[in-house]
Design a protein around this motif. Sequence first.
Motif, short mmCIF file in Angstrom:
data_model
loop_
_atom_site.label_atom_id
_atom_site.label_comp_id
_atom_site.label_asym_id
_atom_site.label_seq_id
_atom_site.Cartn_x
_atom_site.Cartn_y
_atom_site.Cartn_z
N ARG A 1 30.51 21.12 34.84
CA ARG A 1 31.72 20.49 34.93
C ARG A 1 32.51 20.59 36.07
NH1 ARG A 1 32.34 21.43 29.33
NH2 ARG A 1 34.29 22.34 29.88
N ILE A 2 32.68 21.87 36.58
CA ILE A 2 33.57 22.15 37.50
C ILE A 2 32.98 22.19 38.97
CG2 ILE A 2 35.11 23.39 36.04
CD1 ILE A 2 34.01 26.02 37.05
N GLU A 3 33.96 21.92 40.01
CA GLU A 3 33.42 21.72 41.23
C GLU A 3 33.44 23.10 41.95
OE1 GLU A 3 35.56 19.12 43.63
OE2 GLU A 3 34.49 19.43 45.59
N TYR A 4 33.97 24.03 41.68
CA TYR A 4 34.37 25.60 42.17
C TYR A 4 34.16 26.51 41.27
CZ TYR A 4 35.94 22.96 46.35
OH TYR A 4 35.99 22.13 47.42
N PRO A 5 33.05 27.19 40.71
CA PRO A 5 32.93 27.90 39.65
C PRO A 5 33.28 29.33 40.05
CG PRO A 5 30.66 27.43 40.67
CD PRO A 5 31.80 26.49 41.21
N GLU A 6 33.15 29.63 41.41
CA GLU A 6 33.95 30.97 41.74
C GLU A 6 35.41 31.14 41.37
OE1 GLU A 6 30.80 29.51 44.52
OE2 GLU A 6 32.67 28.55 44.03
N ALA A 7 36.12 29.95 41.65
CA ALA A 7 37.52 29.98 41.16
C ALA A 7 37.90 30.31 39.68
CB ALA A 7 38.34 28.92 41.86
N TYR A 8 37.04 29.62 39.15
CA TYR A 8 37.09 29.54 37.72
C TYR A 8 36.80 31.00 37.15
CZ TYR A 8 36.59 27.66 32.88
OH TYR A 8 36.95 27.43 31.45
N LEU A 9 35.62 31.50 37.37
CA LEU A 9 35.13 32.95 37.35
C LEU A 9 36.24 33.90 37.84
CD1 LEU A 9 33.12 34.89 36.29
CD2 LEU A 9 32.09 35.05 38.44
N ALA A 10 36.90 33.69 38.95
CA ALA A 10 37.91 34.73 39.20
C ALA A 10 39.25 34.60 38.12
CB ALA A 10 38.53 34.19 40.72
N ARG A 11 39.48 33.34 37.79
CA ARG A 11 40.58 33.14 36.67
C ARG A 11 40.39 33.92 35.49
NH1 ARG A 11 45.55 32.99 36.61
NH2 ARG A 11 45.44 31.59 38.52
N ILE A 12 39.13 33.93 35.20
CA ILE A 12 38.50 34.20 33.88
C ILE A 12 38.63 35.79 34.02
CG2 ILE A 12 36.75 34.93 32.50
CD1 ILE A 12 35.71 31.92 32.79
N ALA A 13 38.46 36.28 35.27
CA ALA A 13 38.31 37.87 35.33
C ALA A 13 39.76 38.36 35.44
CB ALA A 13 37.59 38.08 36.76
N ARG A 14 40.62 37.65 35.97
CA ARG A 14 42.13 38.16 36.01
C ARG A 14 42.72 38.12 34.82
NH1 ARG A 14 46.57 38.51 38.75
NH2 ARG A 14 48.56 37.25 38.32
N ASN A 15 42.40 36.91 33.88
CA ASN A 15 43.00 37.17 32.69
C ASN A 15 42.30 38.13 31.66
OD1 ASN A 15 44.39 34.61 33.15
ND2 ASN A 15 42.87 33.41 32.24
N LEU A 16 41.12 38.42 31.82
CA LEU A 16 40.41 39.53 31.19
C LEU A 16 41.48 40.77 31.44
CD1 LEU A 16 36.88 39.15 31.37
CD2 LEU A 16 38.12 39.38 29.07
N TRP A 17 41.46 41.27 32.96
CA TRP A 17 42.21 42.20 33.47
C TRP A 17 43.83 42.39 32.80
CZ3 TRP A 17 45.77 42.05 37.66
CH2 TRP A 17 46.18 43.43 38.31
N LEU A 18 44.48 41.13 33.09
CA LEU A 18 45.84 40.96 32.29
C LEU A 18 46.15 41.65 30.81
CD1 LEU A 18 47.32 38.16 34.30
CD2 LEU A 18 47.64 40.41 34.64
N ASN A 19 45.00 40.90 30.23
CA ASN A 19 45.02 41.10 28.80
C ASN A 19 44.64 42.79 28.25
OD1 ASN A 19 45.06 38.38 27.92
ND2 ASN A 19 43.03 38.19 27.85
N ARG A 20 43.82 43.25 29.24
CA ARG A 20 43.70 44.59 29.19
C ARG A 20 44.78 45.44 29.53
NH1 ARG A 20 39.18 48.11 29.72
NH2 ARG A 20 39.69 50.26 30.36
N ILE A 21 45.73 44.88 30.41
CA ILE A 21 46.86 46.00 30.68
C ILE A 21 47.80 45.66 29.58
CG2 ILE A 21 48.94 45.68 32.20
CD1 ILE A 21 47.04 44.96 34.55
N ARG A 22 48.02 44.57 29.29
CA ARG A 22 49.00 44.17 27.89
C ARG A 22 48.56 45.04 26.72
NH1 ARG A 22 47.73 38.12 29.21
NH2 ARG A 22 49.33 37.85 30.70
N GLN A 23 47.11 45.19 26.34
CA GLN A 23 46.63 46.15 25.43
C GLN A 23 47.24 47.59 25.48
OE1 GLN A 23 42.64 45.26 24.96
NE2 GLN A 23 42.61 43.59 23.85
N GLN A 24 47.19 47.91 26.91
CA GLN A 24 47.29 49.42 27.15
C GLN A 24 48.62 49.59 27.18
OE1 GLN A 24 45.44 49.81 31.00
NE2 GLN A 24 43.49 50.43 30.07
#
Length: 192
Positions: free
Chosen positions: A77-100
């Motif tokens: 459905r999305i036009e720029y999958p790279e940006a969407y993947l980058a957002r997912i990756a950044r959110n995963l990383w931020l969640n990890r920092i919060r957990q730590q």
Amino acid sequence: MITGTHVRREPDAATREQEGGSATASARSPHVTFEVFYRAEYARLLRFFQRRVGRDDAPDLTQEAFMRFFRSGAFERIEYPEAYLARIARNLWLNRIRQQKRSGILYPLDEACDAPIPPDQERQFEAMELRRAYRRALRPLSRKTRRVFLMHRLRGMTYQNIADELGISNKAVEKRIGRALARCRKVAARYS
């Protein structure tokens, strides 16, 4: 290896008909297209996580990012999958920092990556040099002072035990060890 590229997908049949295209144009399976995207973006995403969480955890987080993207169904459905993947990756990383932060660990030490370890031979050579320097520093002291110092440092004897064995006072033991330590401190200052 292709990294950072935009993967062009064929429009679905409804979009092709609206644009005046043929509905029988070469349509690909979404899994094949996602596989091409995965191969093109994997190395870039892995480097992103390696810089932020270290080599050990980066492959797991990279895989998790792709899995979340695939499961979301947004790839078609999305036009720029790279940006969407980058957002997912950044959110995963931020969640990890919060957990730590909650667990009290902000930045784990990746010893293989972060801690420079000198070769074993170099450490052994430095230790030999330091021992020689200590011997040279202790050599000018009187025989009795050297003996008191070595009894205390090498044999682990207390001041009282040394005094009893050598027939001298505790104060004399203390003064002799103090003299030897002063010379050792001068040597250590040169090597630090």
